[in-house]
Write an enzyme that holds these catalytic residues in place. Structure first.
Site, PDB file in Angstrom:
ATOM      1  N   ASP A  89      -6.878   0.467  -4.139  1.00  0.00           N
ATOM      2  CA  ASP A  89      -7.660   1.726  -4.179  1.00  0.00           C
ATOM      3  C   ASP A  89      -7.101   2.880  -2.918  1.00  0.00           C
ATOM      4  O   ASP A  89      -6.033   2.268  -2.009  1.00  0.00           O
ATOM      5  CB  ASP A  89      -9.180   1.419  -3.951  1.00  0.00           C
ATOM      6  N   GLU A 137     -18.156   0.261  -7.089  1.00  0.00           N
ATOM      7  CA  GLU A 137     -19.615   0.056  -6.473  1.00  0.00           C
ATOM      8  C   GLU A 137     -20.511  -0.638  -7.774  1.00  0.00           C
ATOM      9  O   GLU A 137     -20.286  -0.492  -8.836  1.00  0.00           O
ATOM     10  CB  GLU A 137     -19.981   1.396  -6.120  1.00  0.00           C
TER      11      GLU A 137
HETATM   12  C1  GLP Z   1     -13.417  -1.659   1.140  1.00  0.00           C
HETATM   13  C2  GLP Z   1     -12.443  -2.054   0.257  1.00  0.00           C
HETATM   14  C3  GLP Z   1     -12.467  -3.308  -0.507  1.00  0.00           C
HETATM   15  C4  GLP Z   1     -12.628  -4.460   0.579  1.00  0.00           C
HETATM   16  C5  GLP Z   1     -13.953  -4.003   1.187  1.00  0.00           C
HETATM   17  C6  GLP Z   1     -14.462  -4.976   2.180  1.00  0.00           C
HETATM   18  O1  GLP Z   1     -14.359  -1.001   0.512  1.00  0.00           O
HETATM   19  N1  GLP Z   1     -12.071  -1.151  -0.582  1.00  0.00           N
HETATM   20  O2  GLP Z   1     -11.256  -3.859  -1.293  1.00  0.00           O
HETATM   21  O3  GLP Z   1     -12.842  -5.657   0.056  1.00  0.00           O
HETATM   22  O4  GLP Z   1     -13.802  -2.667   1.978  1.00  0.00           O
HETATM   23  O5  GLP Z   1     -14.057  -4.679   3.570  1.00  0.00           O
HETATM   24  P1  GLP Z   1     -13.604  -5.781   4.719  1.00  0.00           P
HETATM   25  O6  GLP Z   1     -12.729  -6.617   4.535  1.00  0.00           O
HETATM   26  O7  GLP Z   1     -13.454  -4.969   5.992  1.00  0.00           O
HETATM   27  O8  GLP Z   1     -15.241  -6.391   5.025  1.00  0.00           O
END
Ligand code: GLP
Length: 256
Positions: free
Chosen positions: A67, A143
């Site tokens: 993404d 989402e």
């Molecule tokens: C973002 C990314 C996801 C990720 C999520 C969790 O939203 N698009 O791919 O899994 O954050 O983030 P973190 O690993 O910092 O908790």
């Protein structure tokens, strides 16, 4: 799903890195799907270490990221292009022409998204997709309420994700509201997935993903429909799983 509970992030990273390395040993031209966020950082550090110290070779690998934020240039310090350069690509020998990350500045999002899915197909599909999970159960930026058949497309972030990601942007108002993300359906087509999660804030989402019903309200639960998913988590992220003892028993008694 194979649930692997580890004492800490470092052990999780080493297990995940071994899966990446064994894939590349079998197929040096493998196609890897990468994720951003804090969760995969220890894995990327371990891959960098293996590249430097053990000769893990990325020269023939093709990569696709999940993404990117709409409106952020690749050079923007909060873009996922920057994240990947800083945390992995600048430190290993991936060929720049084989790196794919959604273009947050495209002026034709729909056409871009279709061509991103096509590029994945043209590369032969993703052999191994790395995933984190959002506190609300999102994967990539899919989402809650995302179609489980969705393809790469534009999504609007939820209020919770804007809050969760404000830490990278200084304030919530600076977080772009729109993103381009691989769809749940795109992710499910990868041949193998590793989903990592650490910390108590992920515990409910992890339990819903592994043990809850398959539901678009928890997009990660769609991974129950995938035949090869390794869920690599620490004790805190595992704390809401009702069958935790069984998962540990299965892993300890894994057939050779
Ligand atoms: C973002 C990314 C996801 C990720 C999520 C969790 O939203 N698009 O791919 O899994 O954050 O983030 P973190 O690993 O910092 O908790």
């Amino acid at each position: 799903m194979e649930v692997i509970v580890t004492p800490d992030r470092g052990s999780a990273a080493r297990i995940a890195a071994k899966i990446v390395a064994s894939l590349l040993a079998r197929n040096p031209s493998g196609v890897l799907g990468f994720a951003t966020g804090s969760t995969p950082v220890p894995l990327y550090q371990e891959l960098i270490r293996m590249h430097r110290e053990e000769g893990l070779d990325f020269s023939r690998v093709t990569t696709f990221n999940l993404d990117e934020y709409v409106g952020l240039a690749p050079e923007h310090r909060c873009s996922y292009h920057s994240f990947m350069r800083e945390n992995l690509f600048n430190h290993v020998n991936v060929a720049p022409q084989r790196i794919h990350i959604p273009d947050g500045l495209t002026d034709d999002i729909e056409t871009f998204c279709q061509s991103y899915d096509q590029q994945i197909r043209d590369a032969g599909g993703i052999d191994l997709q790395i995933l984190g999970i959002g506190n609300n159960g999102h994967i990539g930026f899919n989402e809650p309420s995302s179609s489980l058949a969705s393809r790469t497309r534009i999504k609007t972030l939820s209020a919770q994700t804007l809050r969760d990601n404000a830490r990278f942007f200084g304030s919530e108002e600076n977080v772009p509201k729109h993103v381009i993300t691989m769809g749940v359906g795109t992710i499910l087509e990868s041949r193998r997935c590793i989903l990592m999660a650490f910390g108590e804030s992920k515990a409910v989402a992890v339990a819903q993903m592994v043990e809850g019903p398959v539901s678009s309200m928890v997009p990660a639960s769609a991974l129950q429909l995938h035949s090869k998913v390794h869920v690599i988590i620490d004790e805190a992220a595992a704390s809401q799983l009702t069958r935790l003892d069984y998962y540990k028993w299965v892993y300890e008694n894994k057939p050779r």
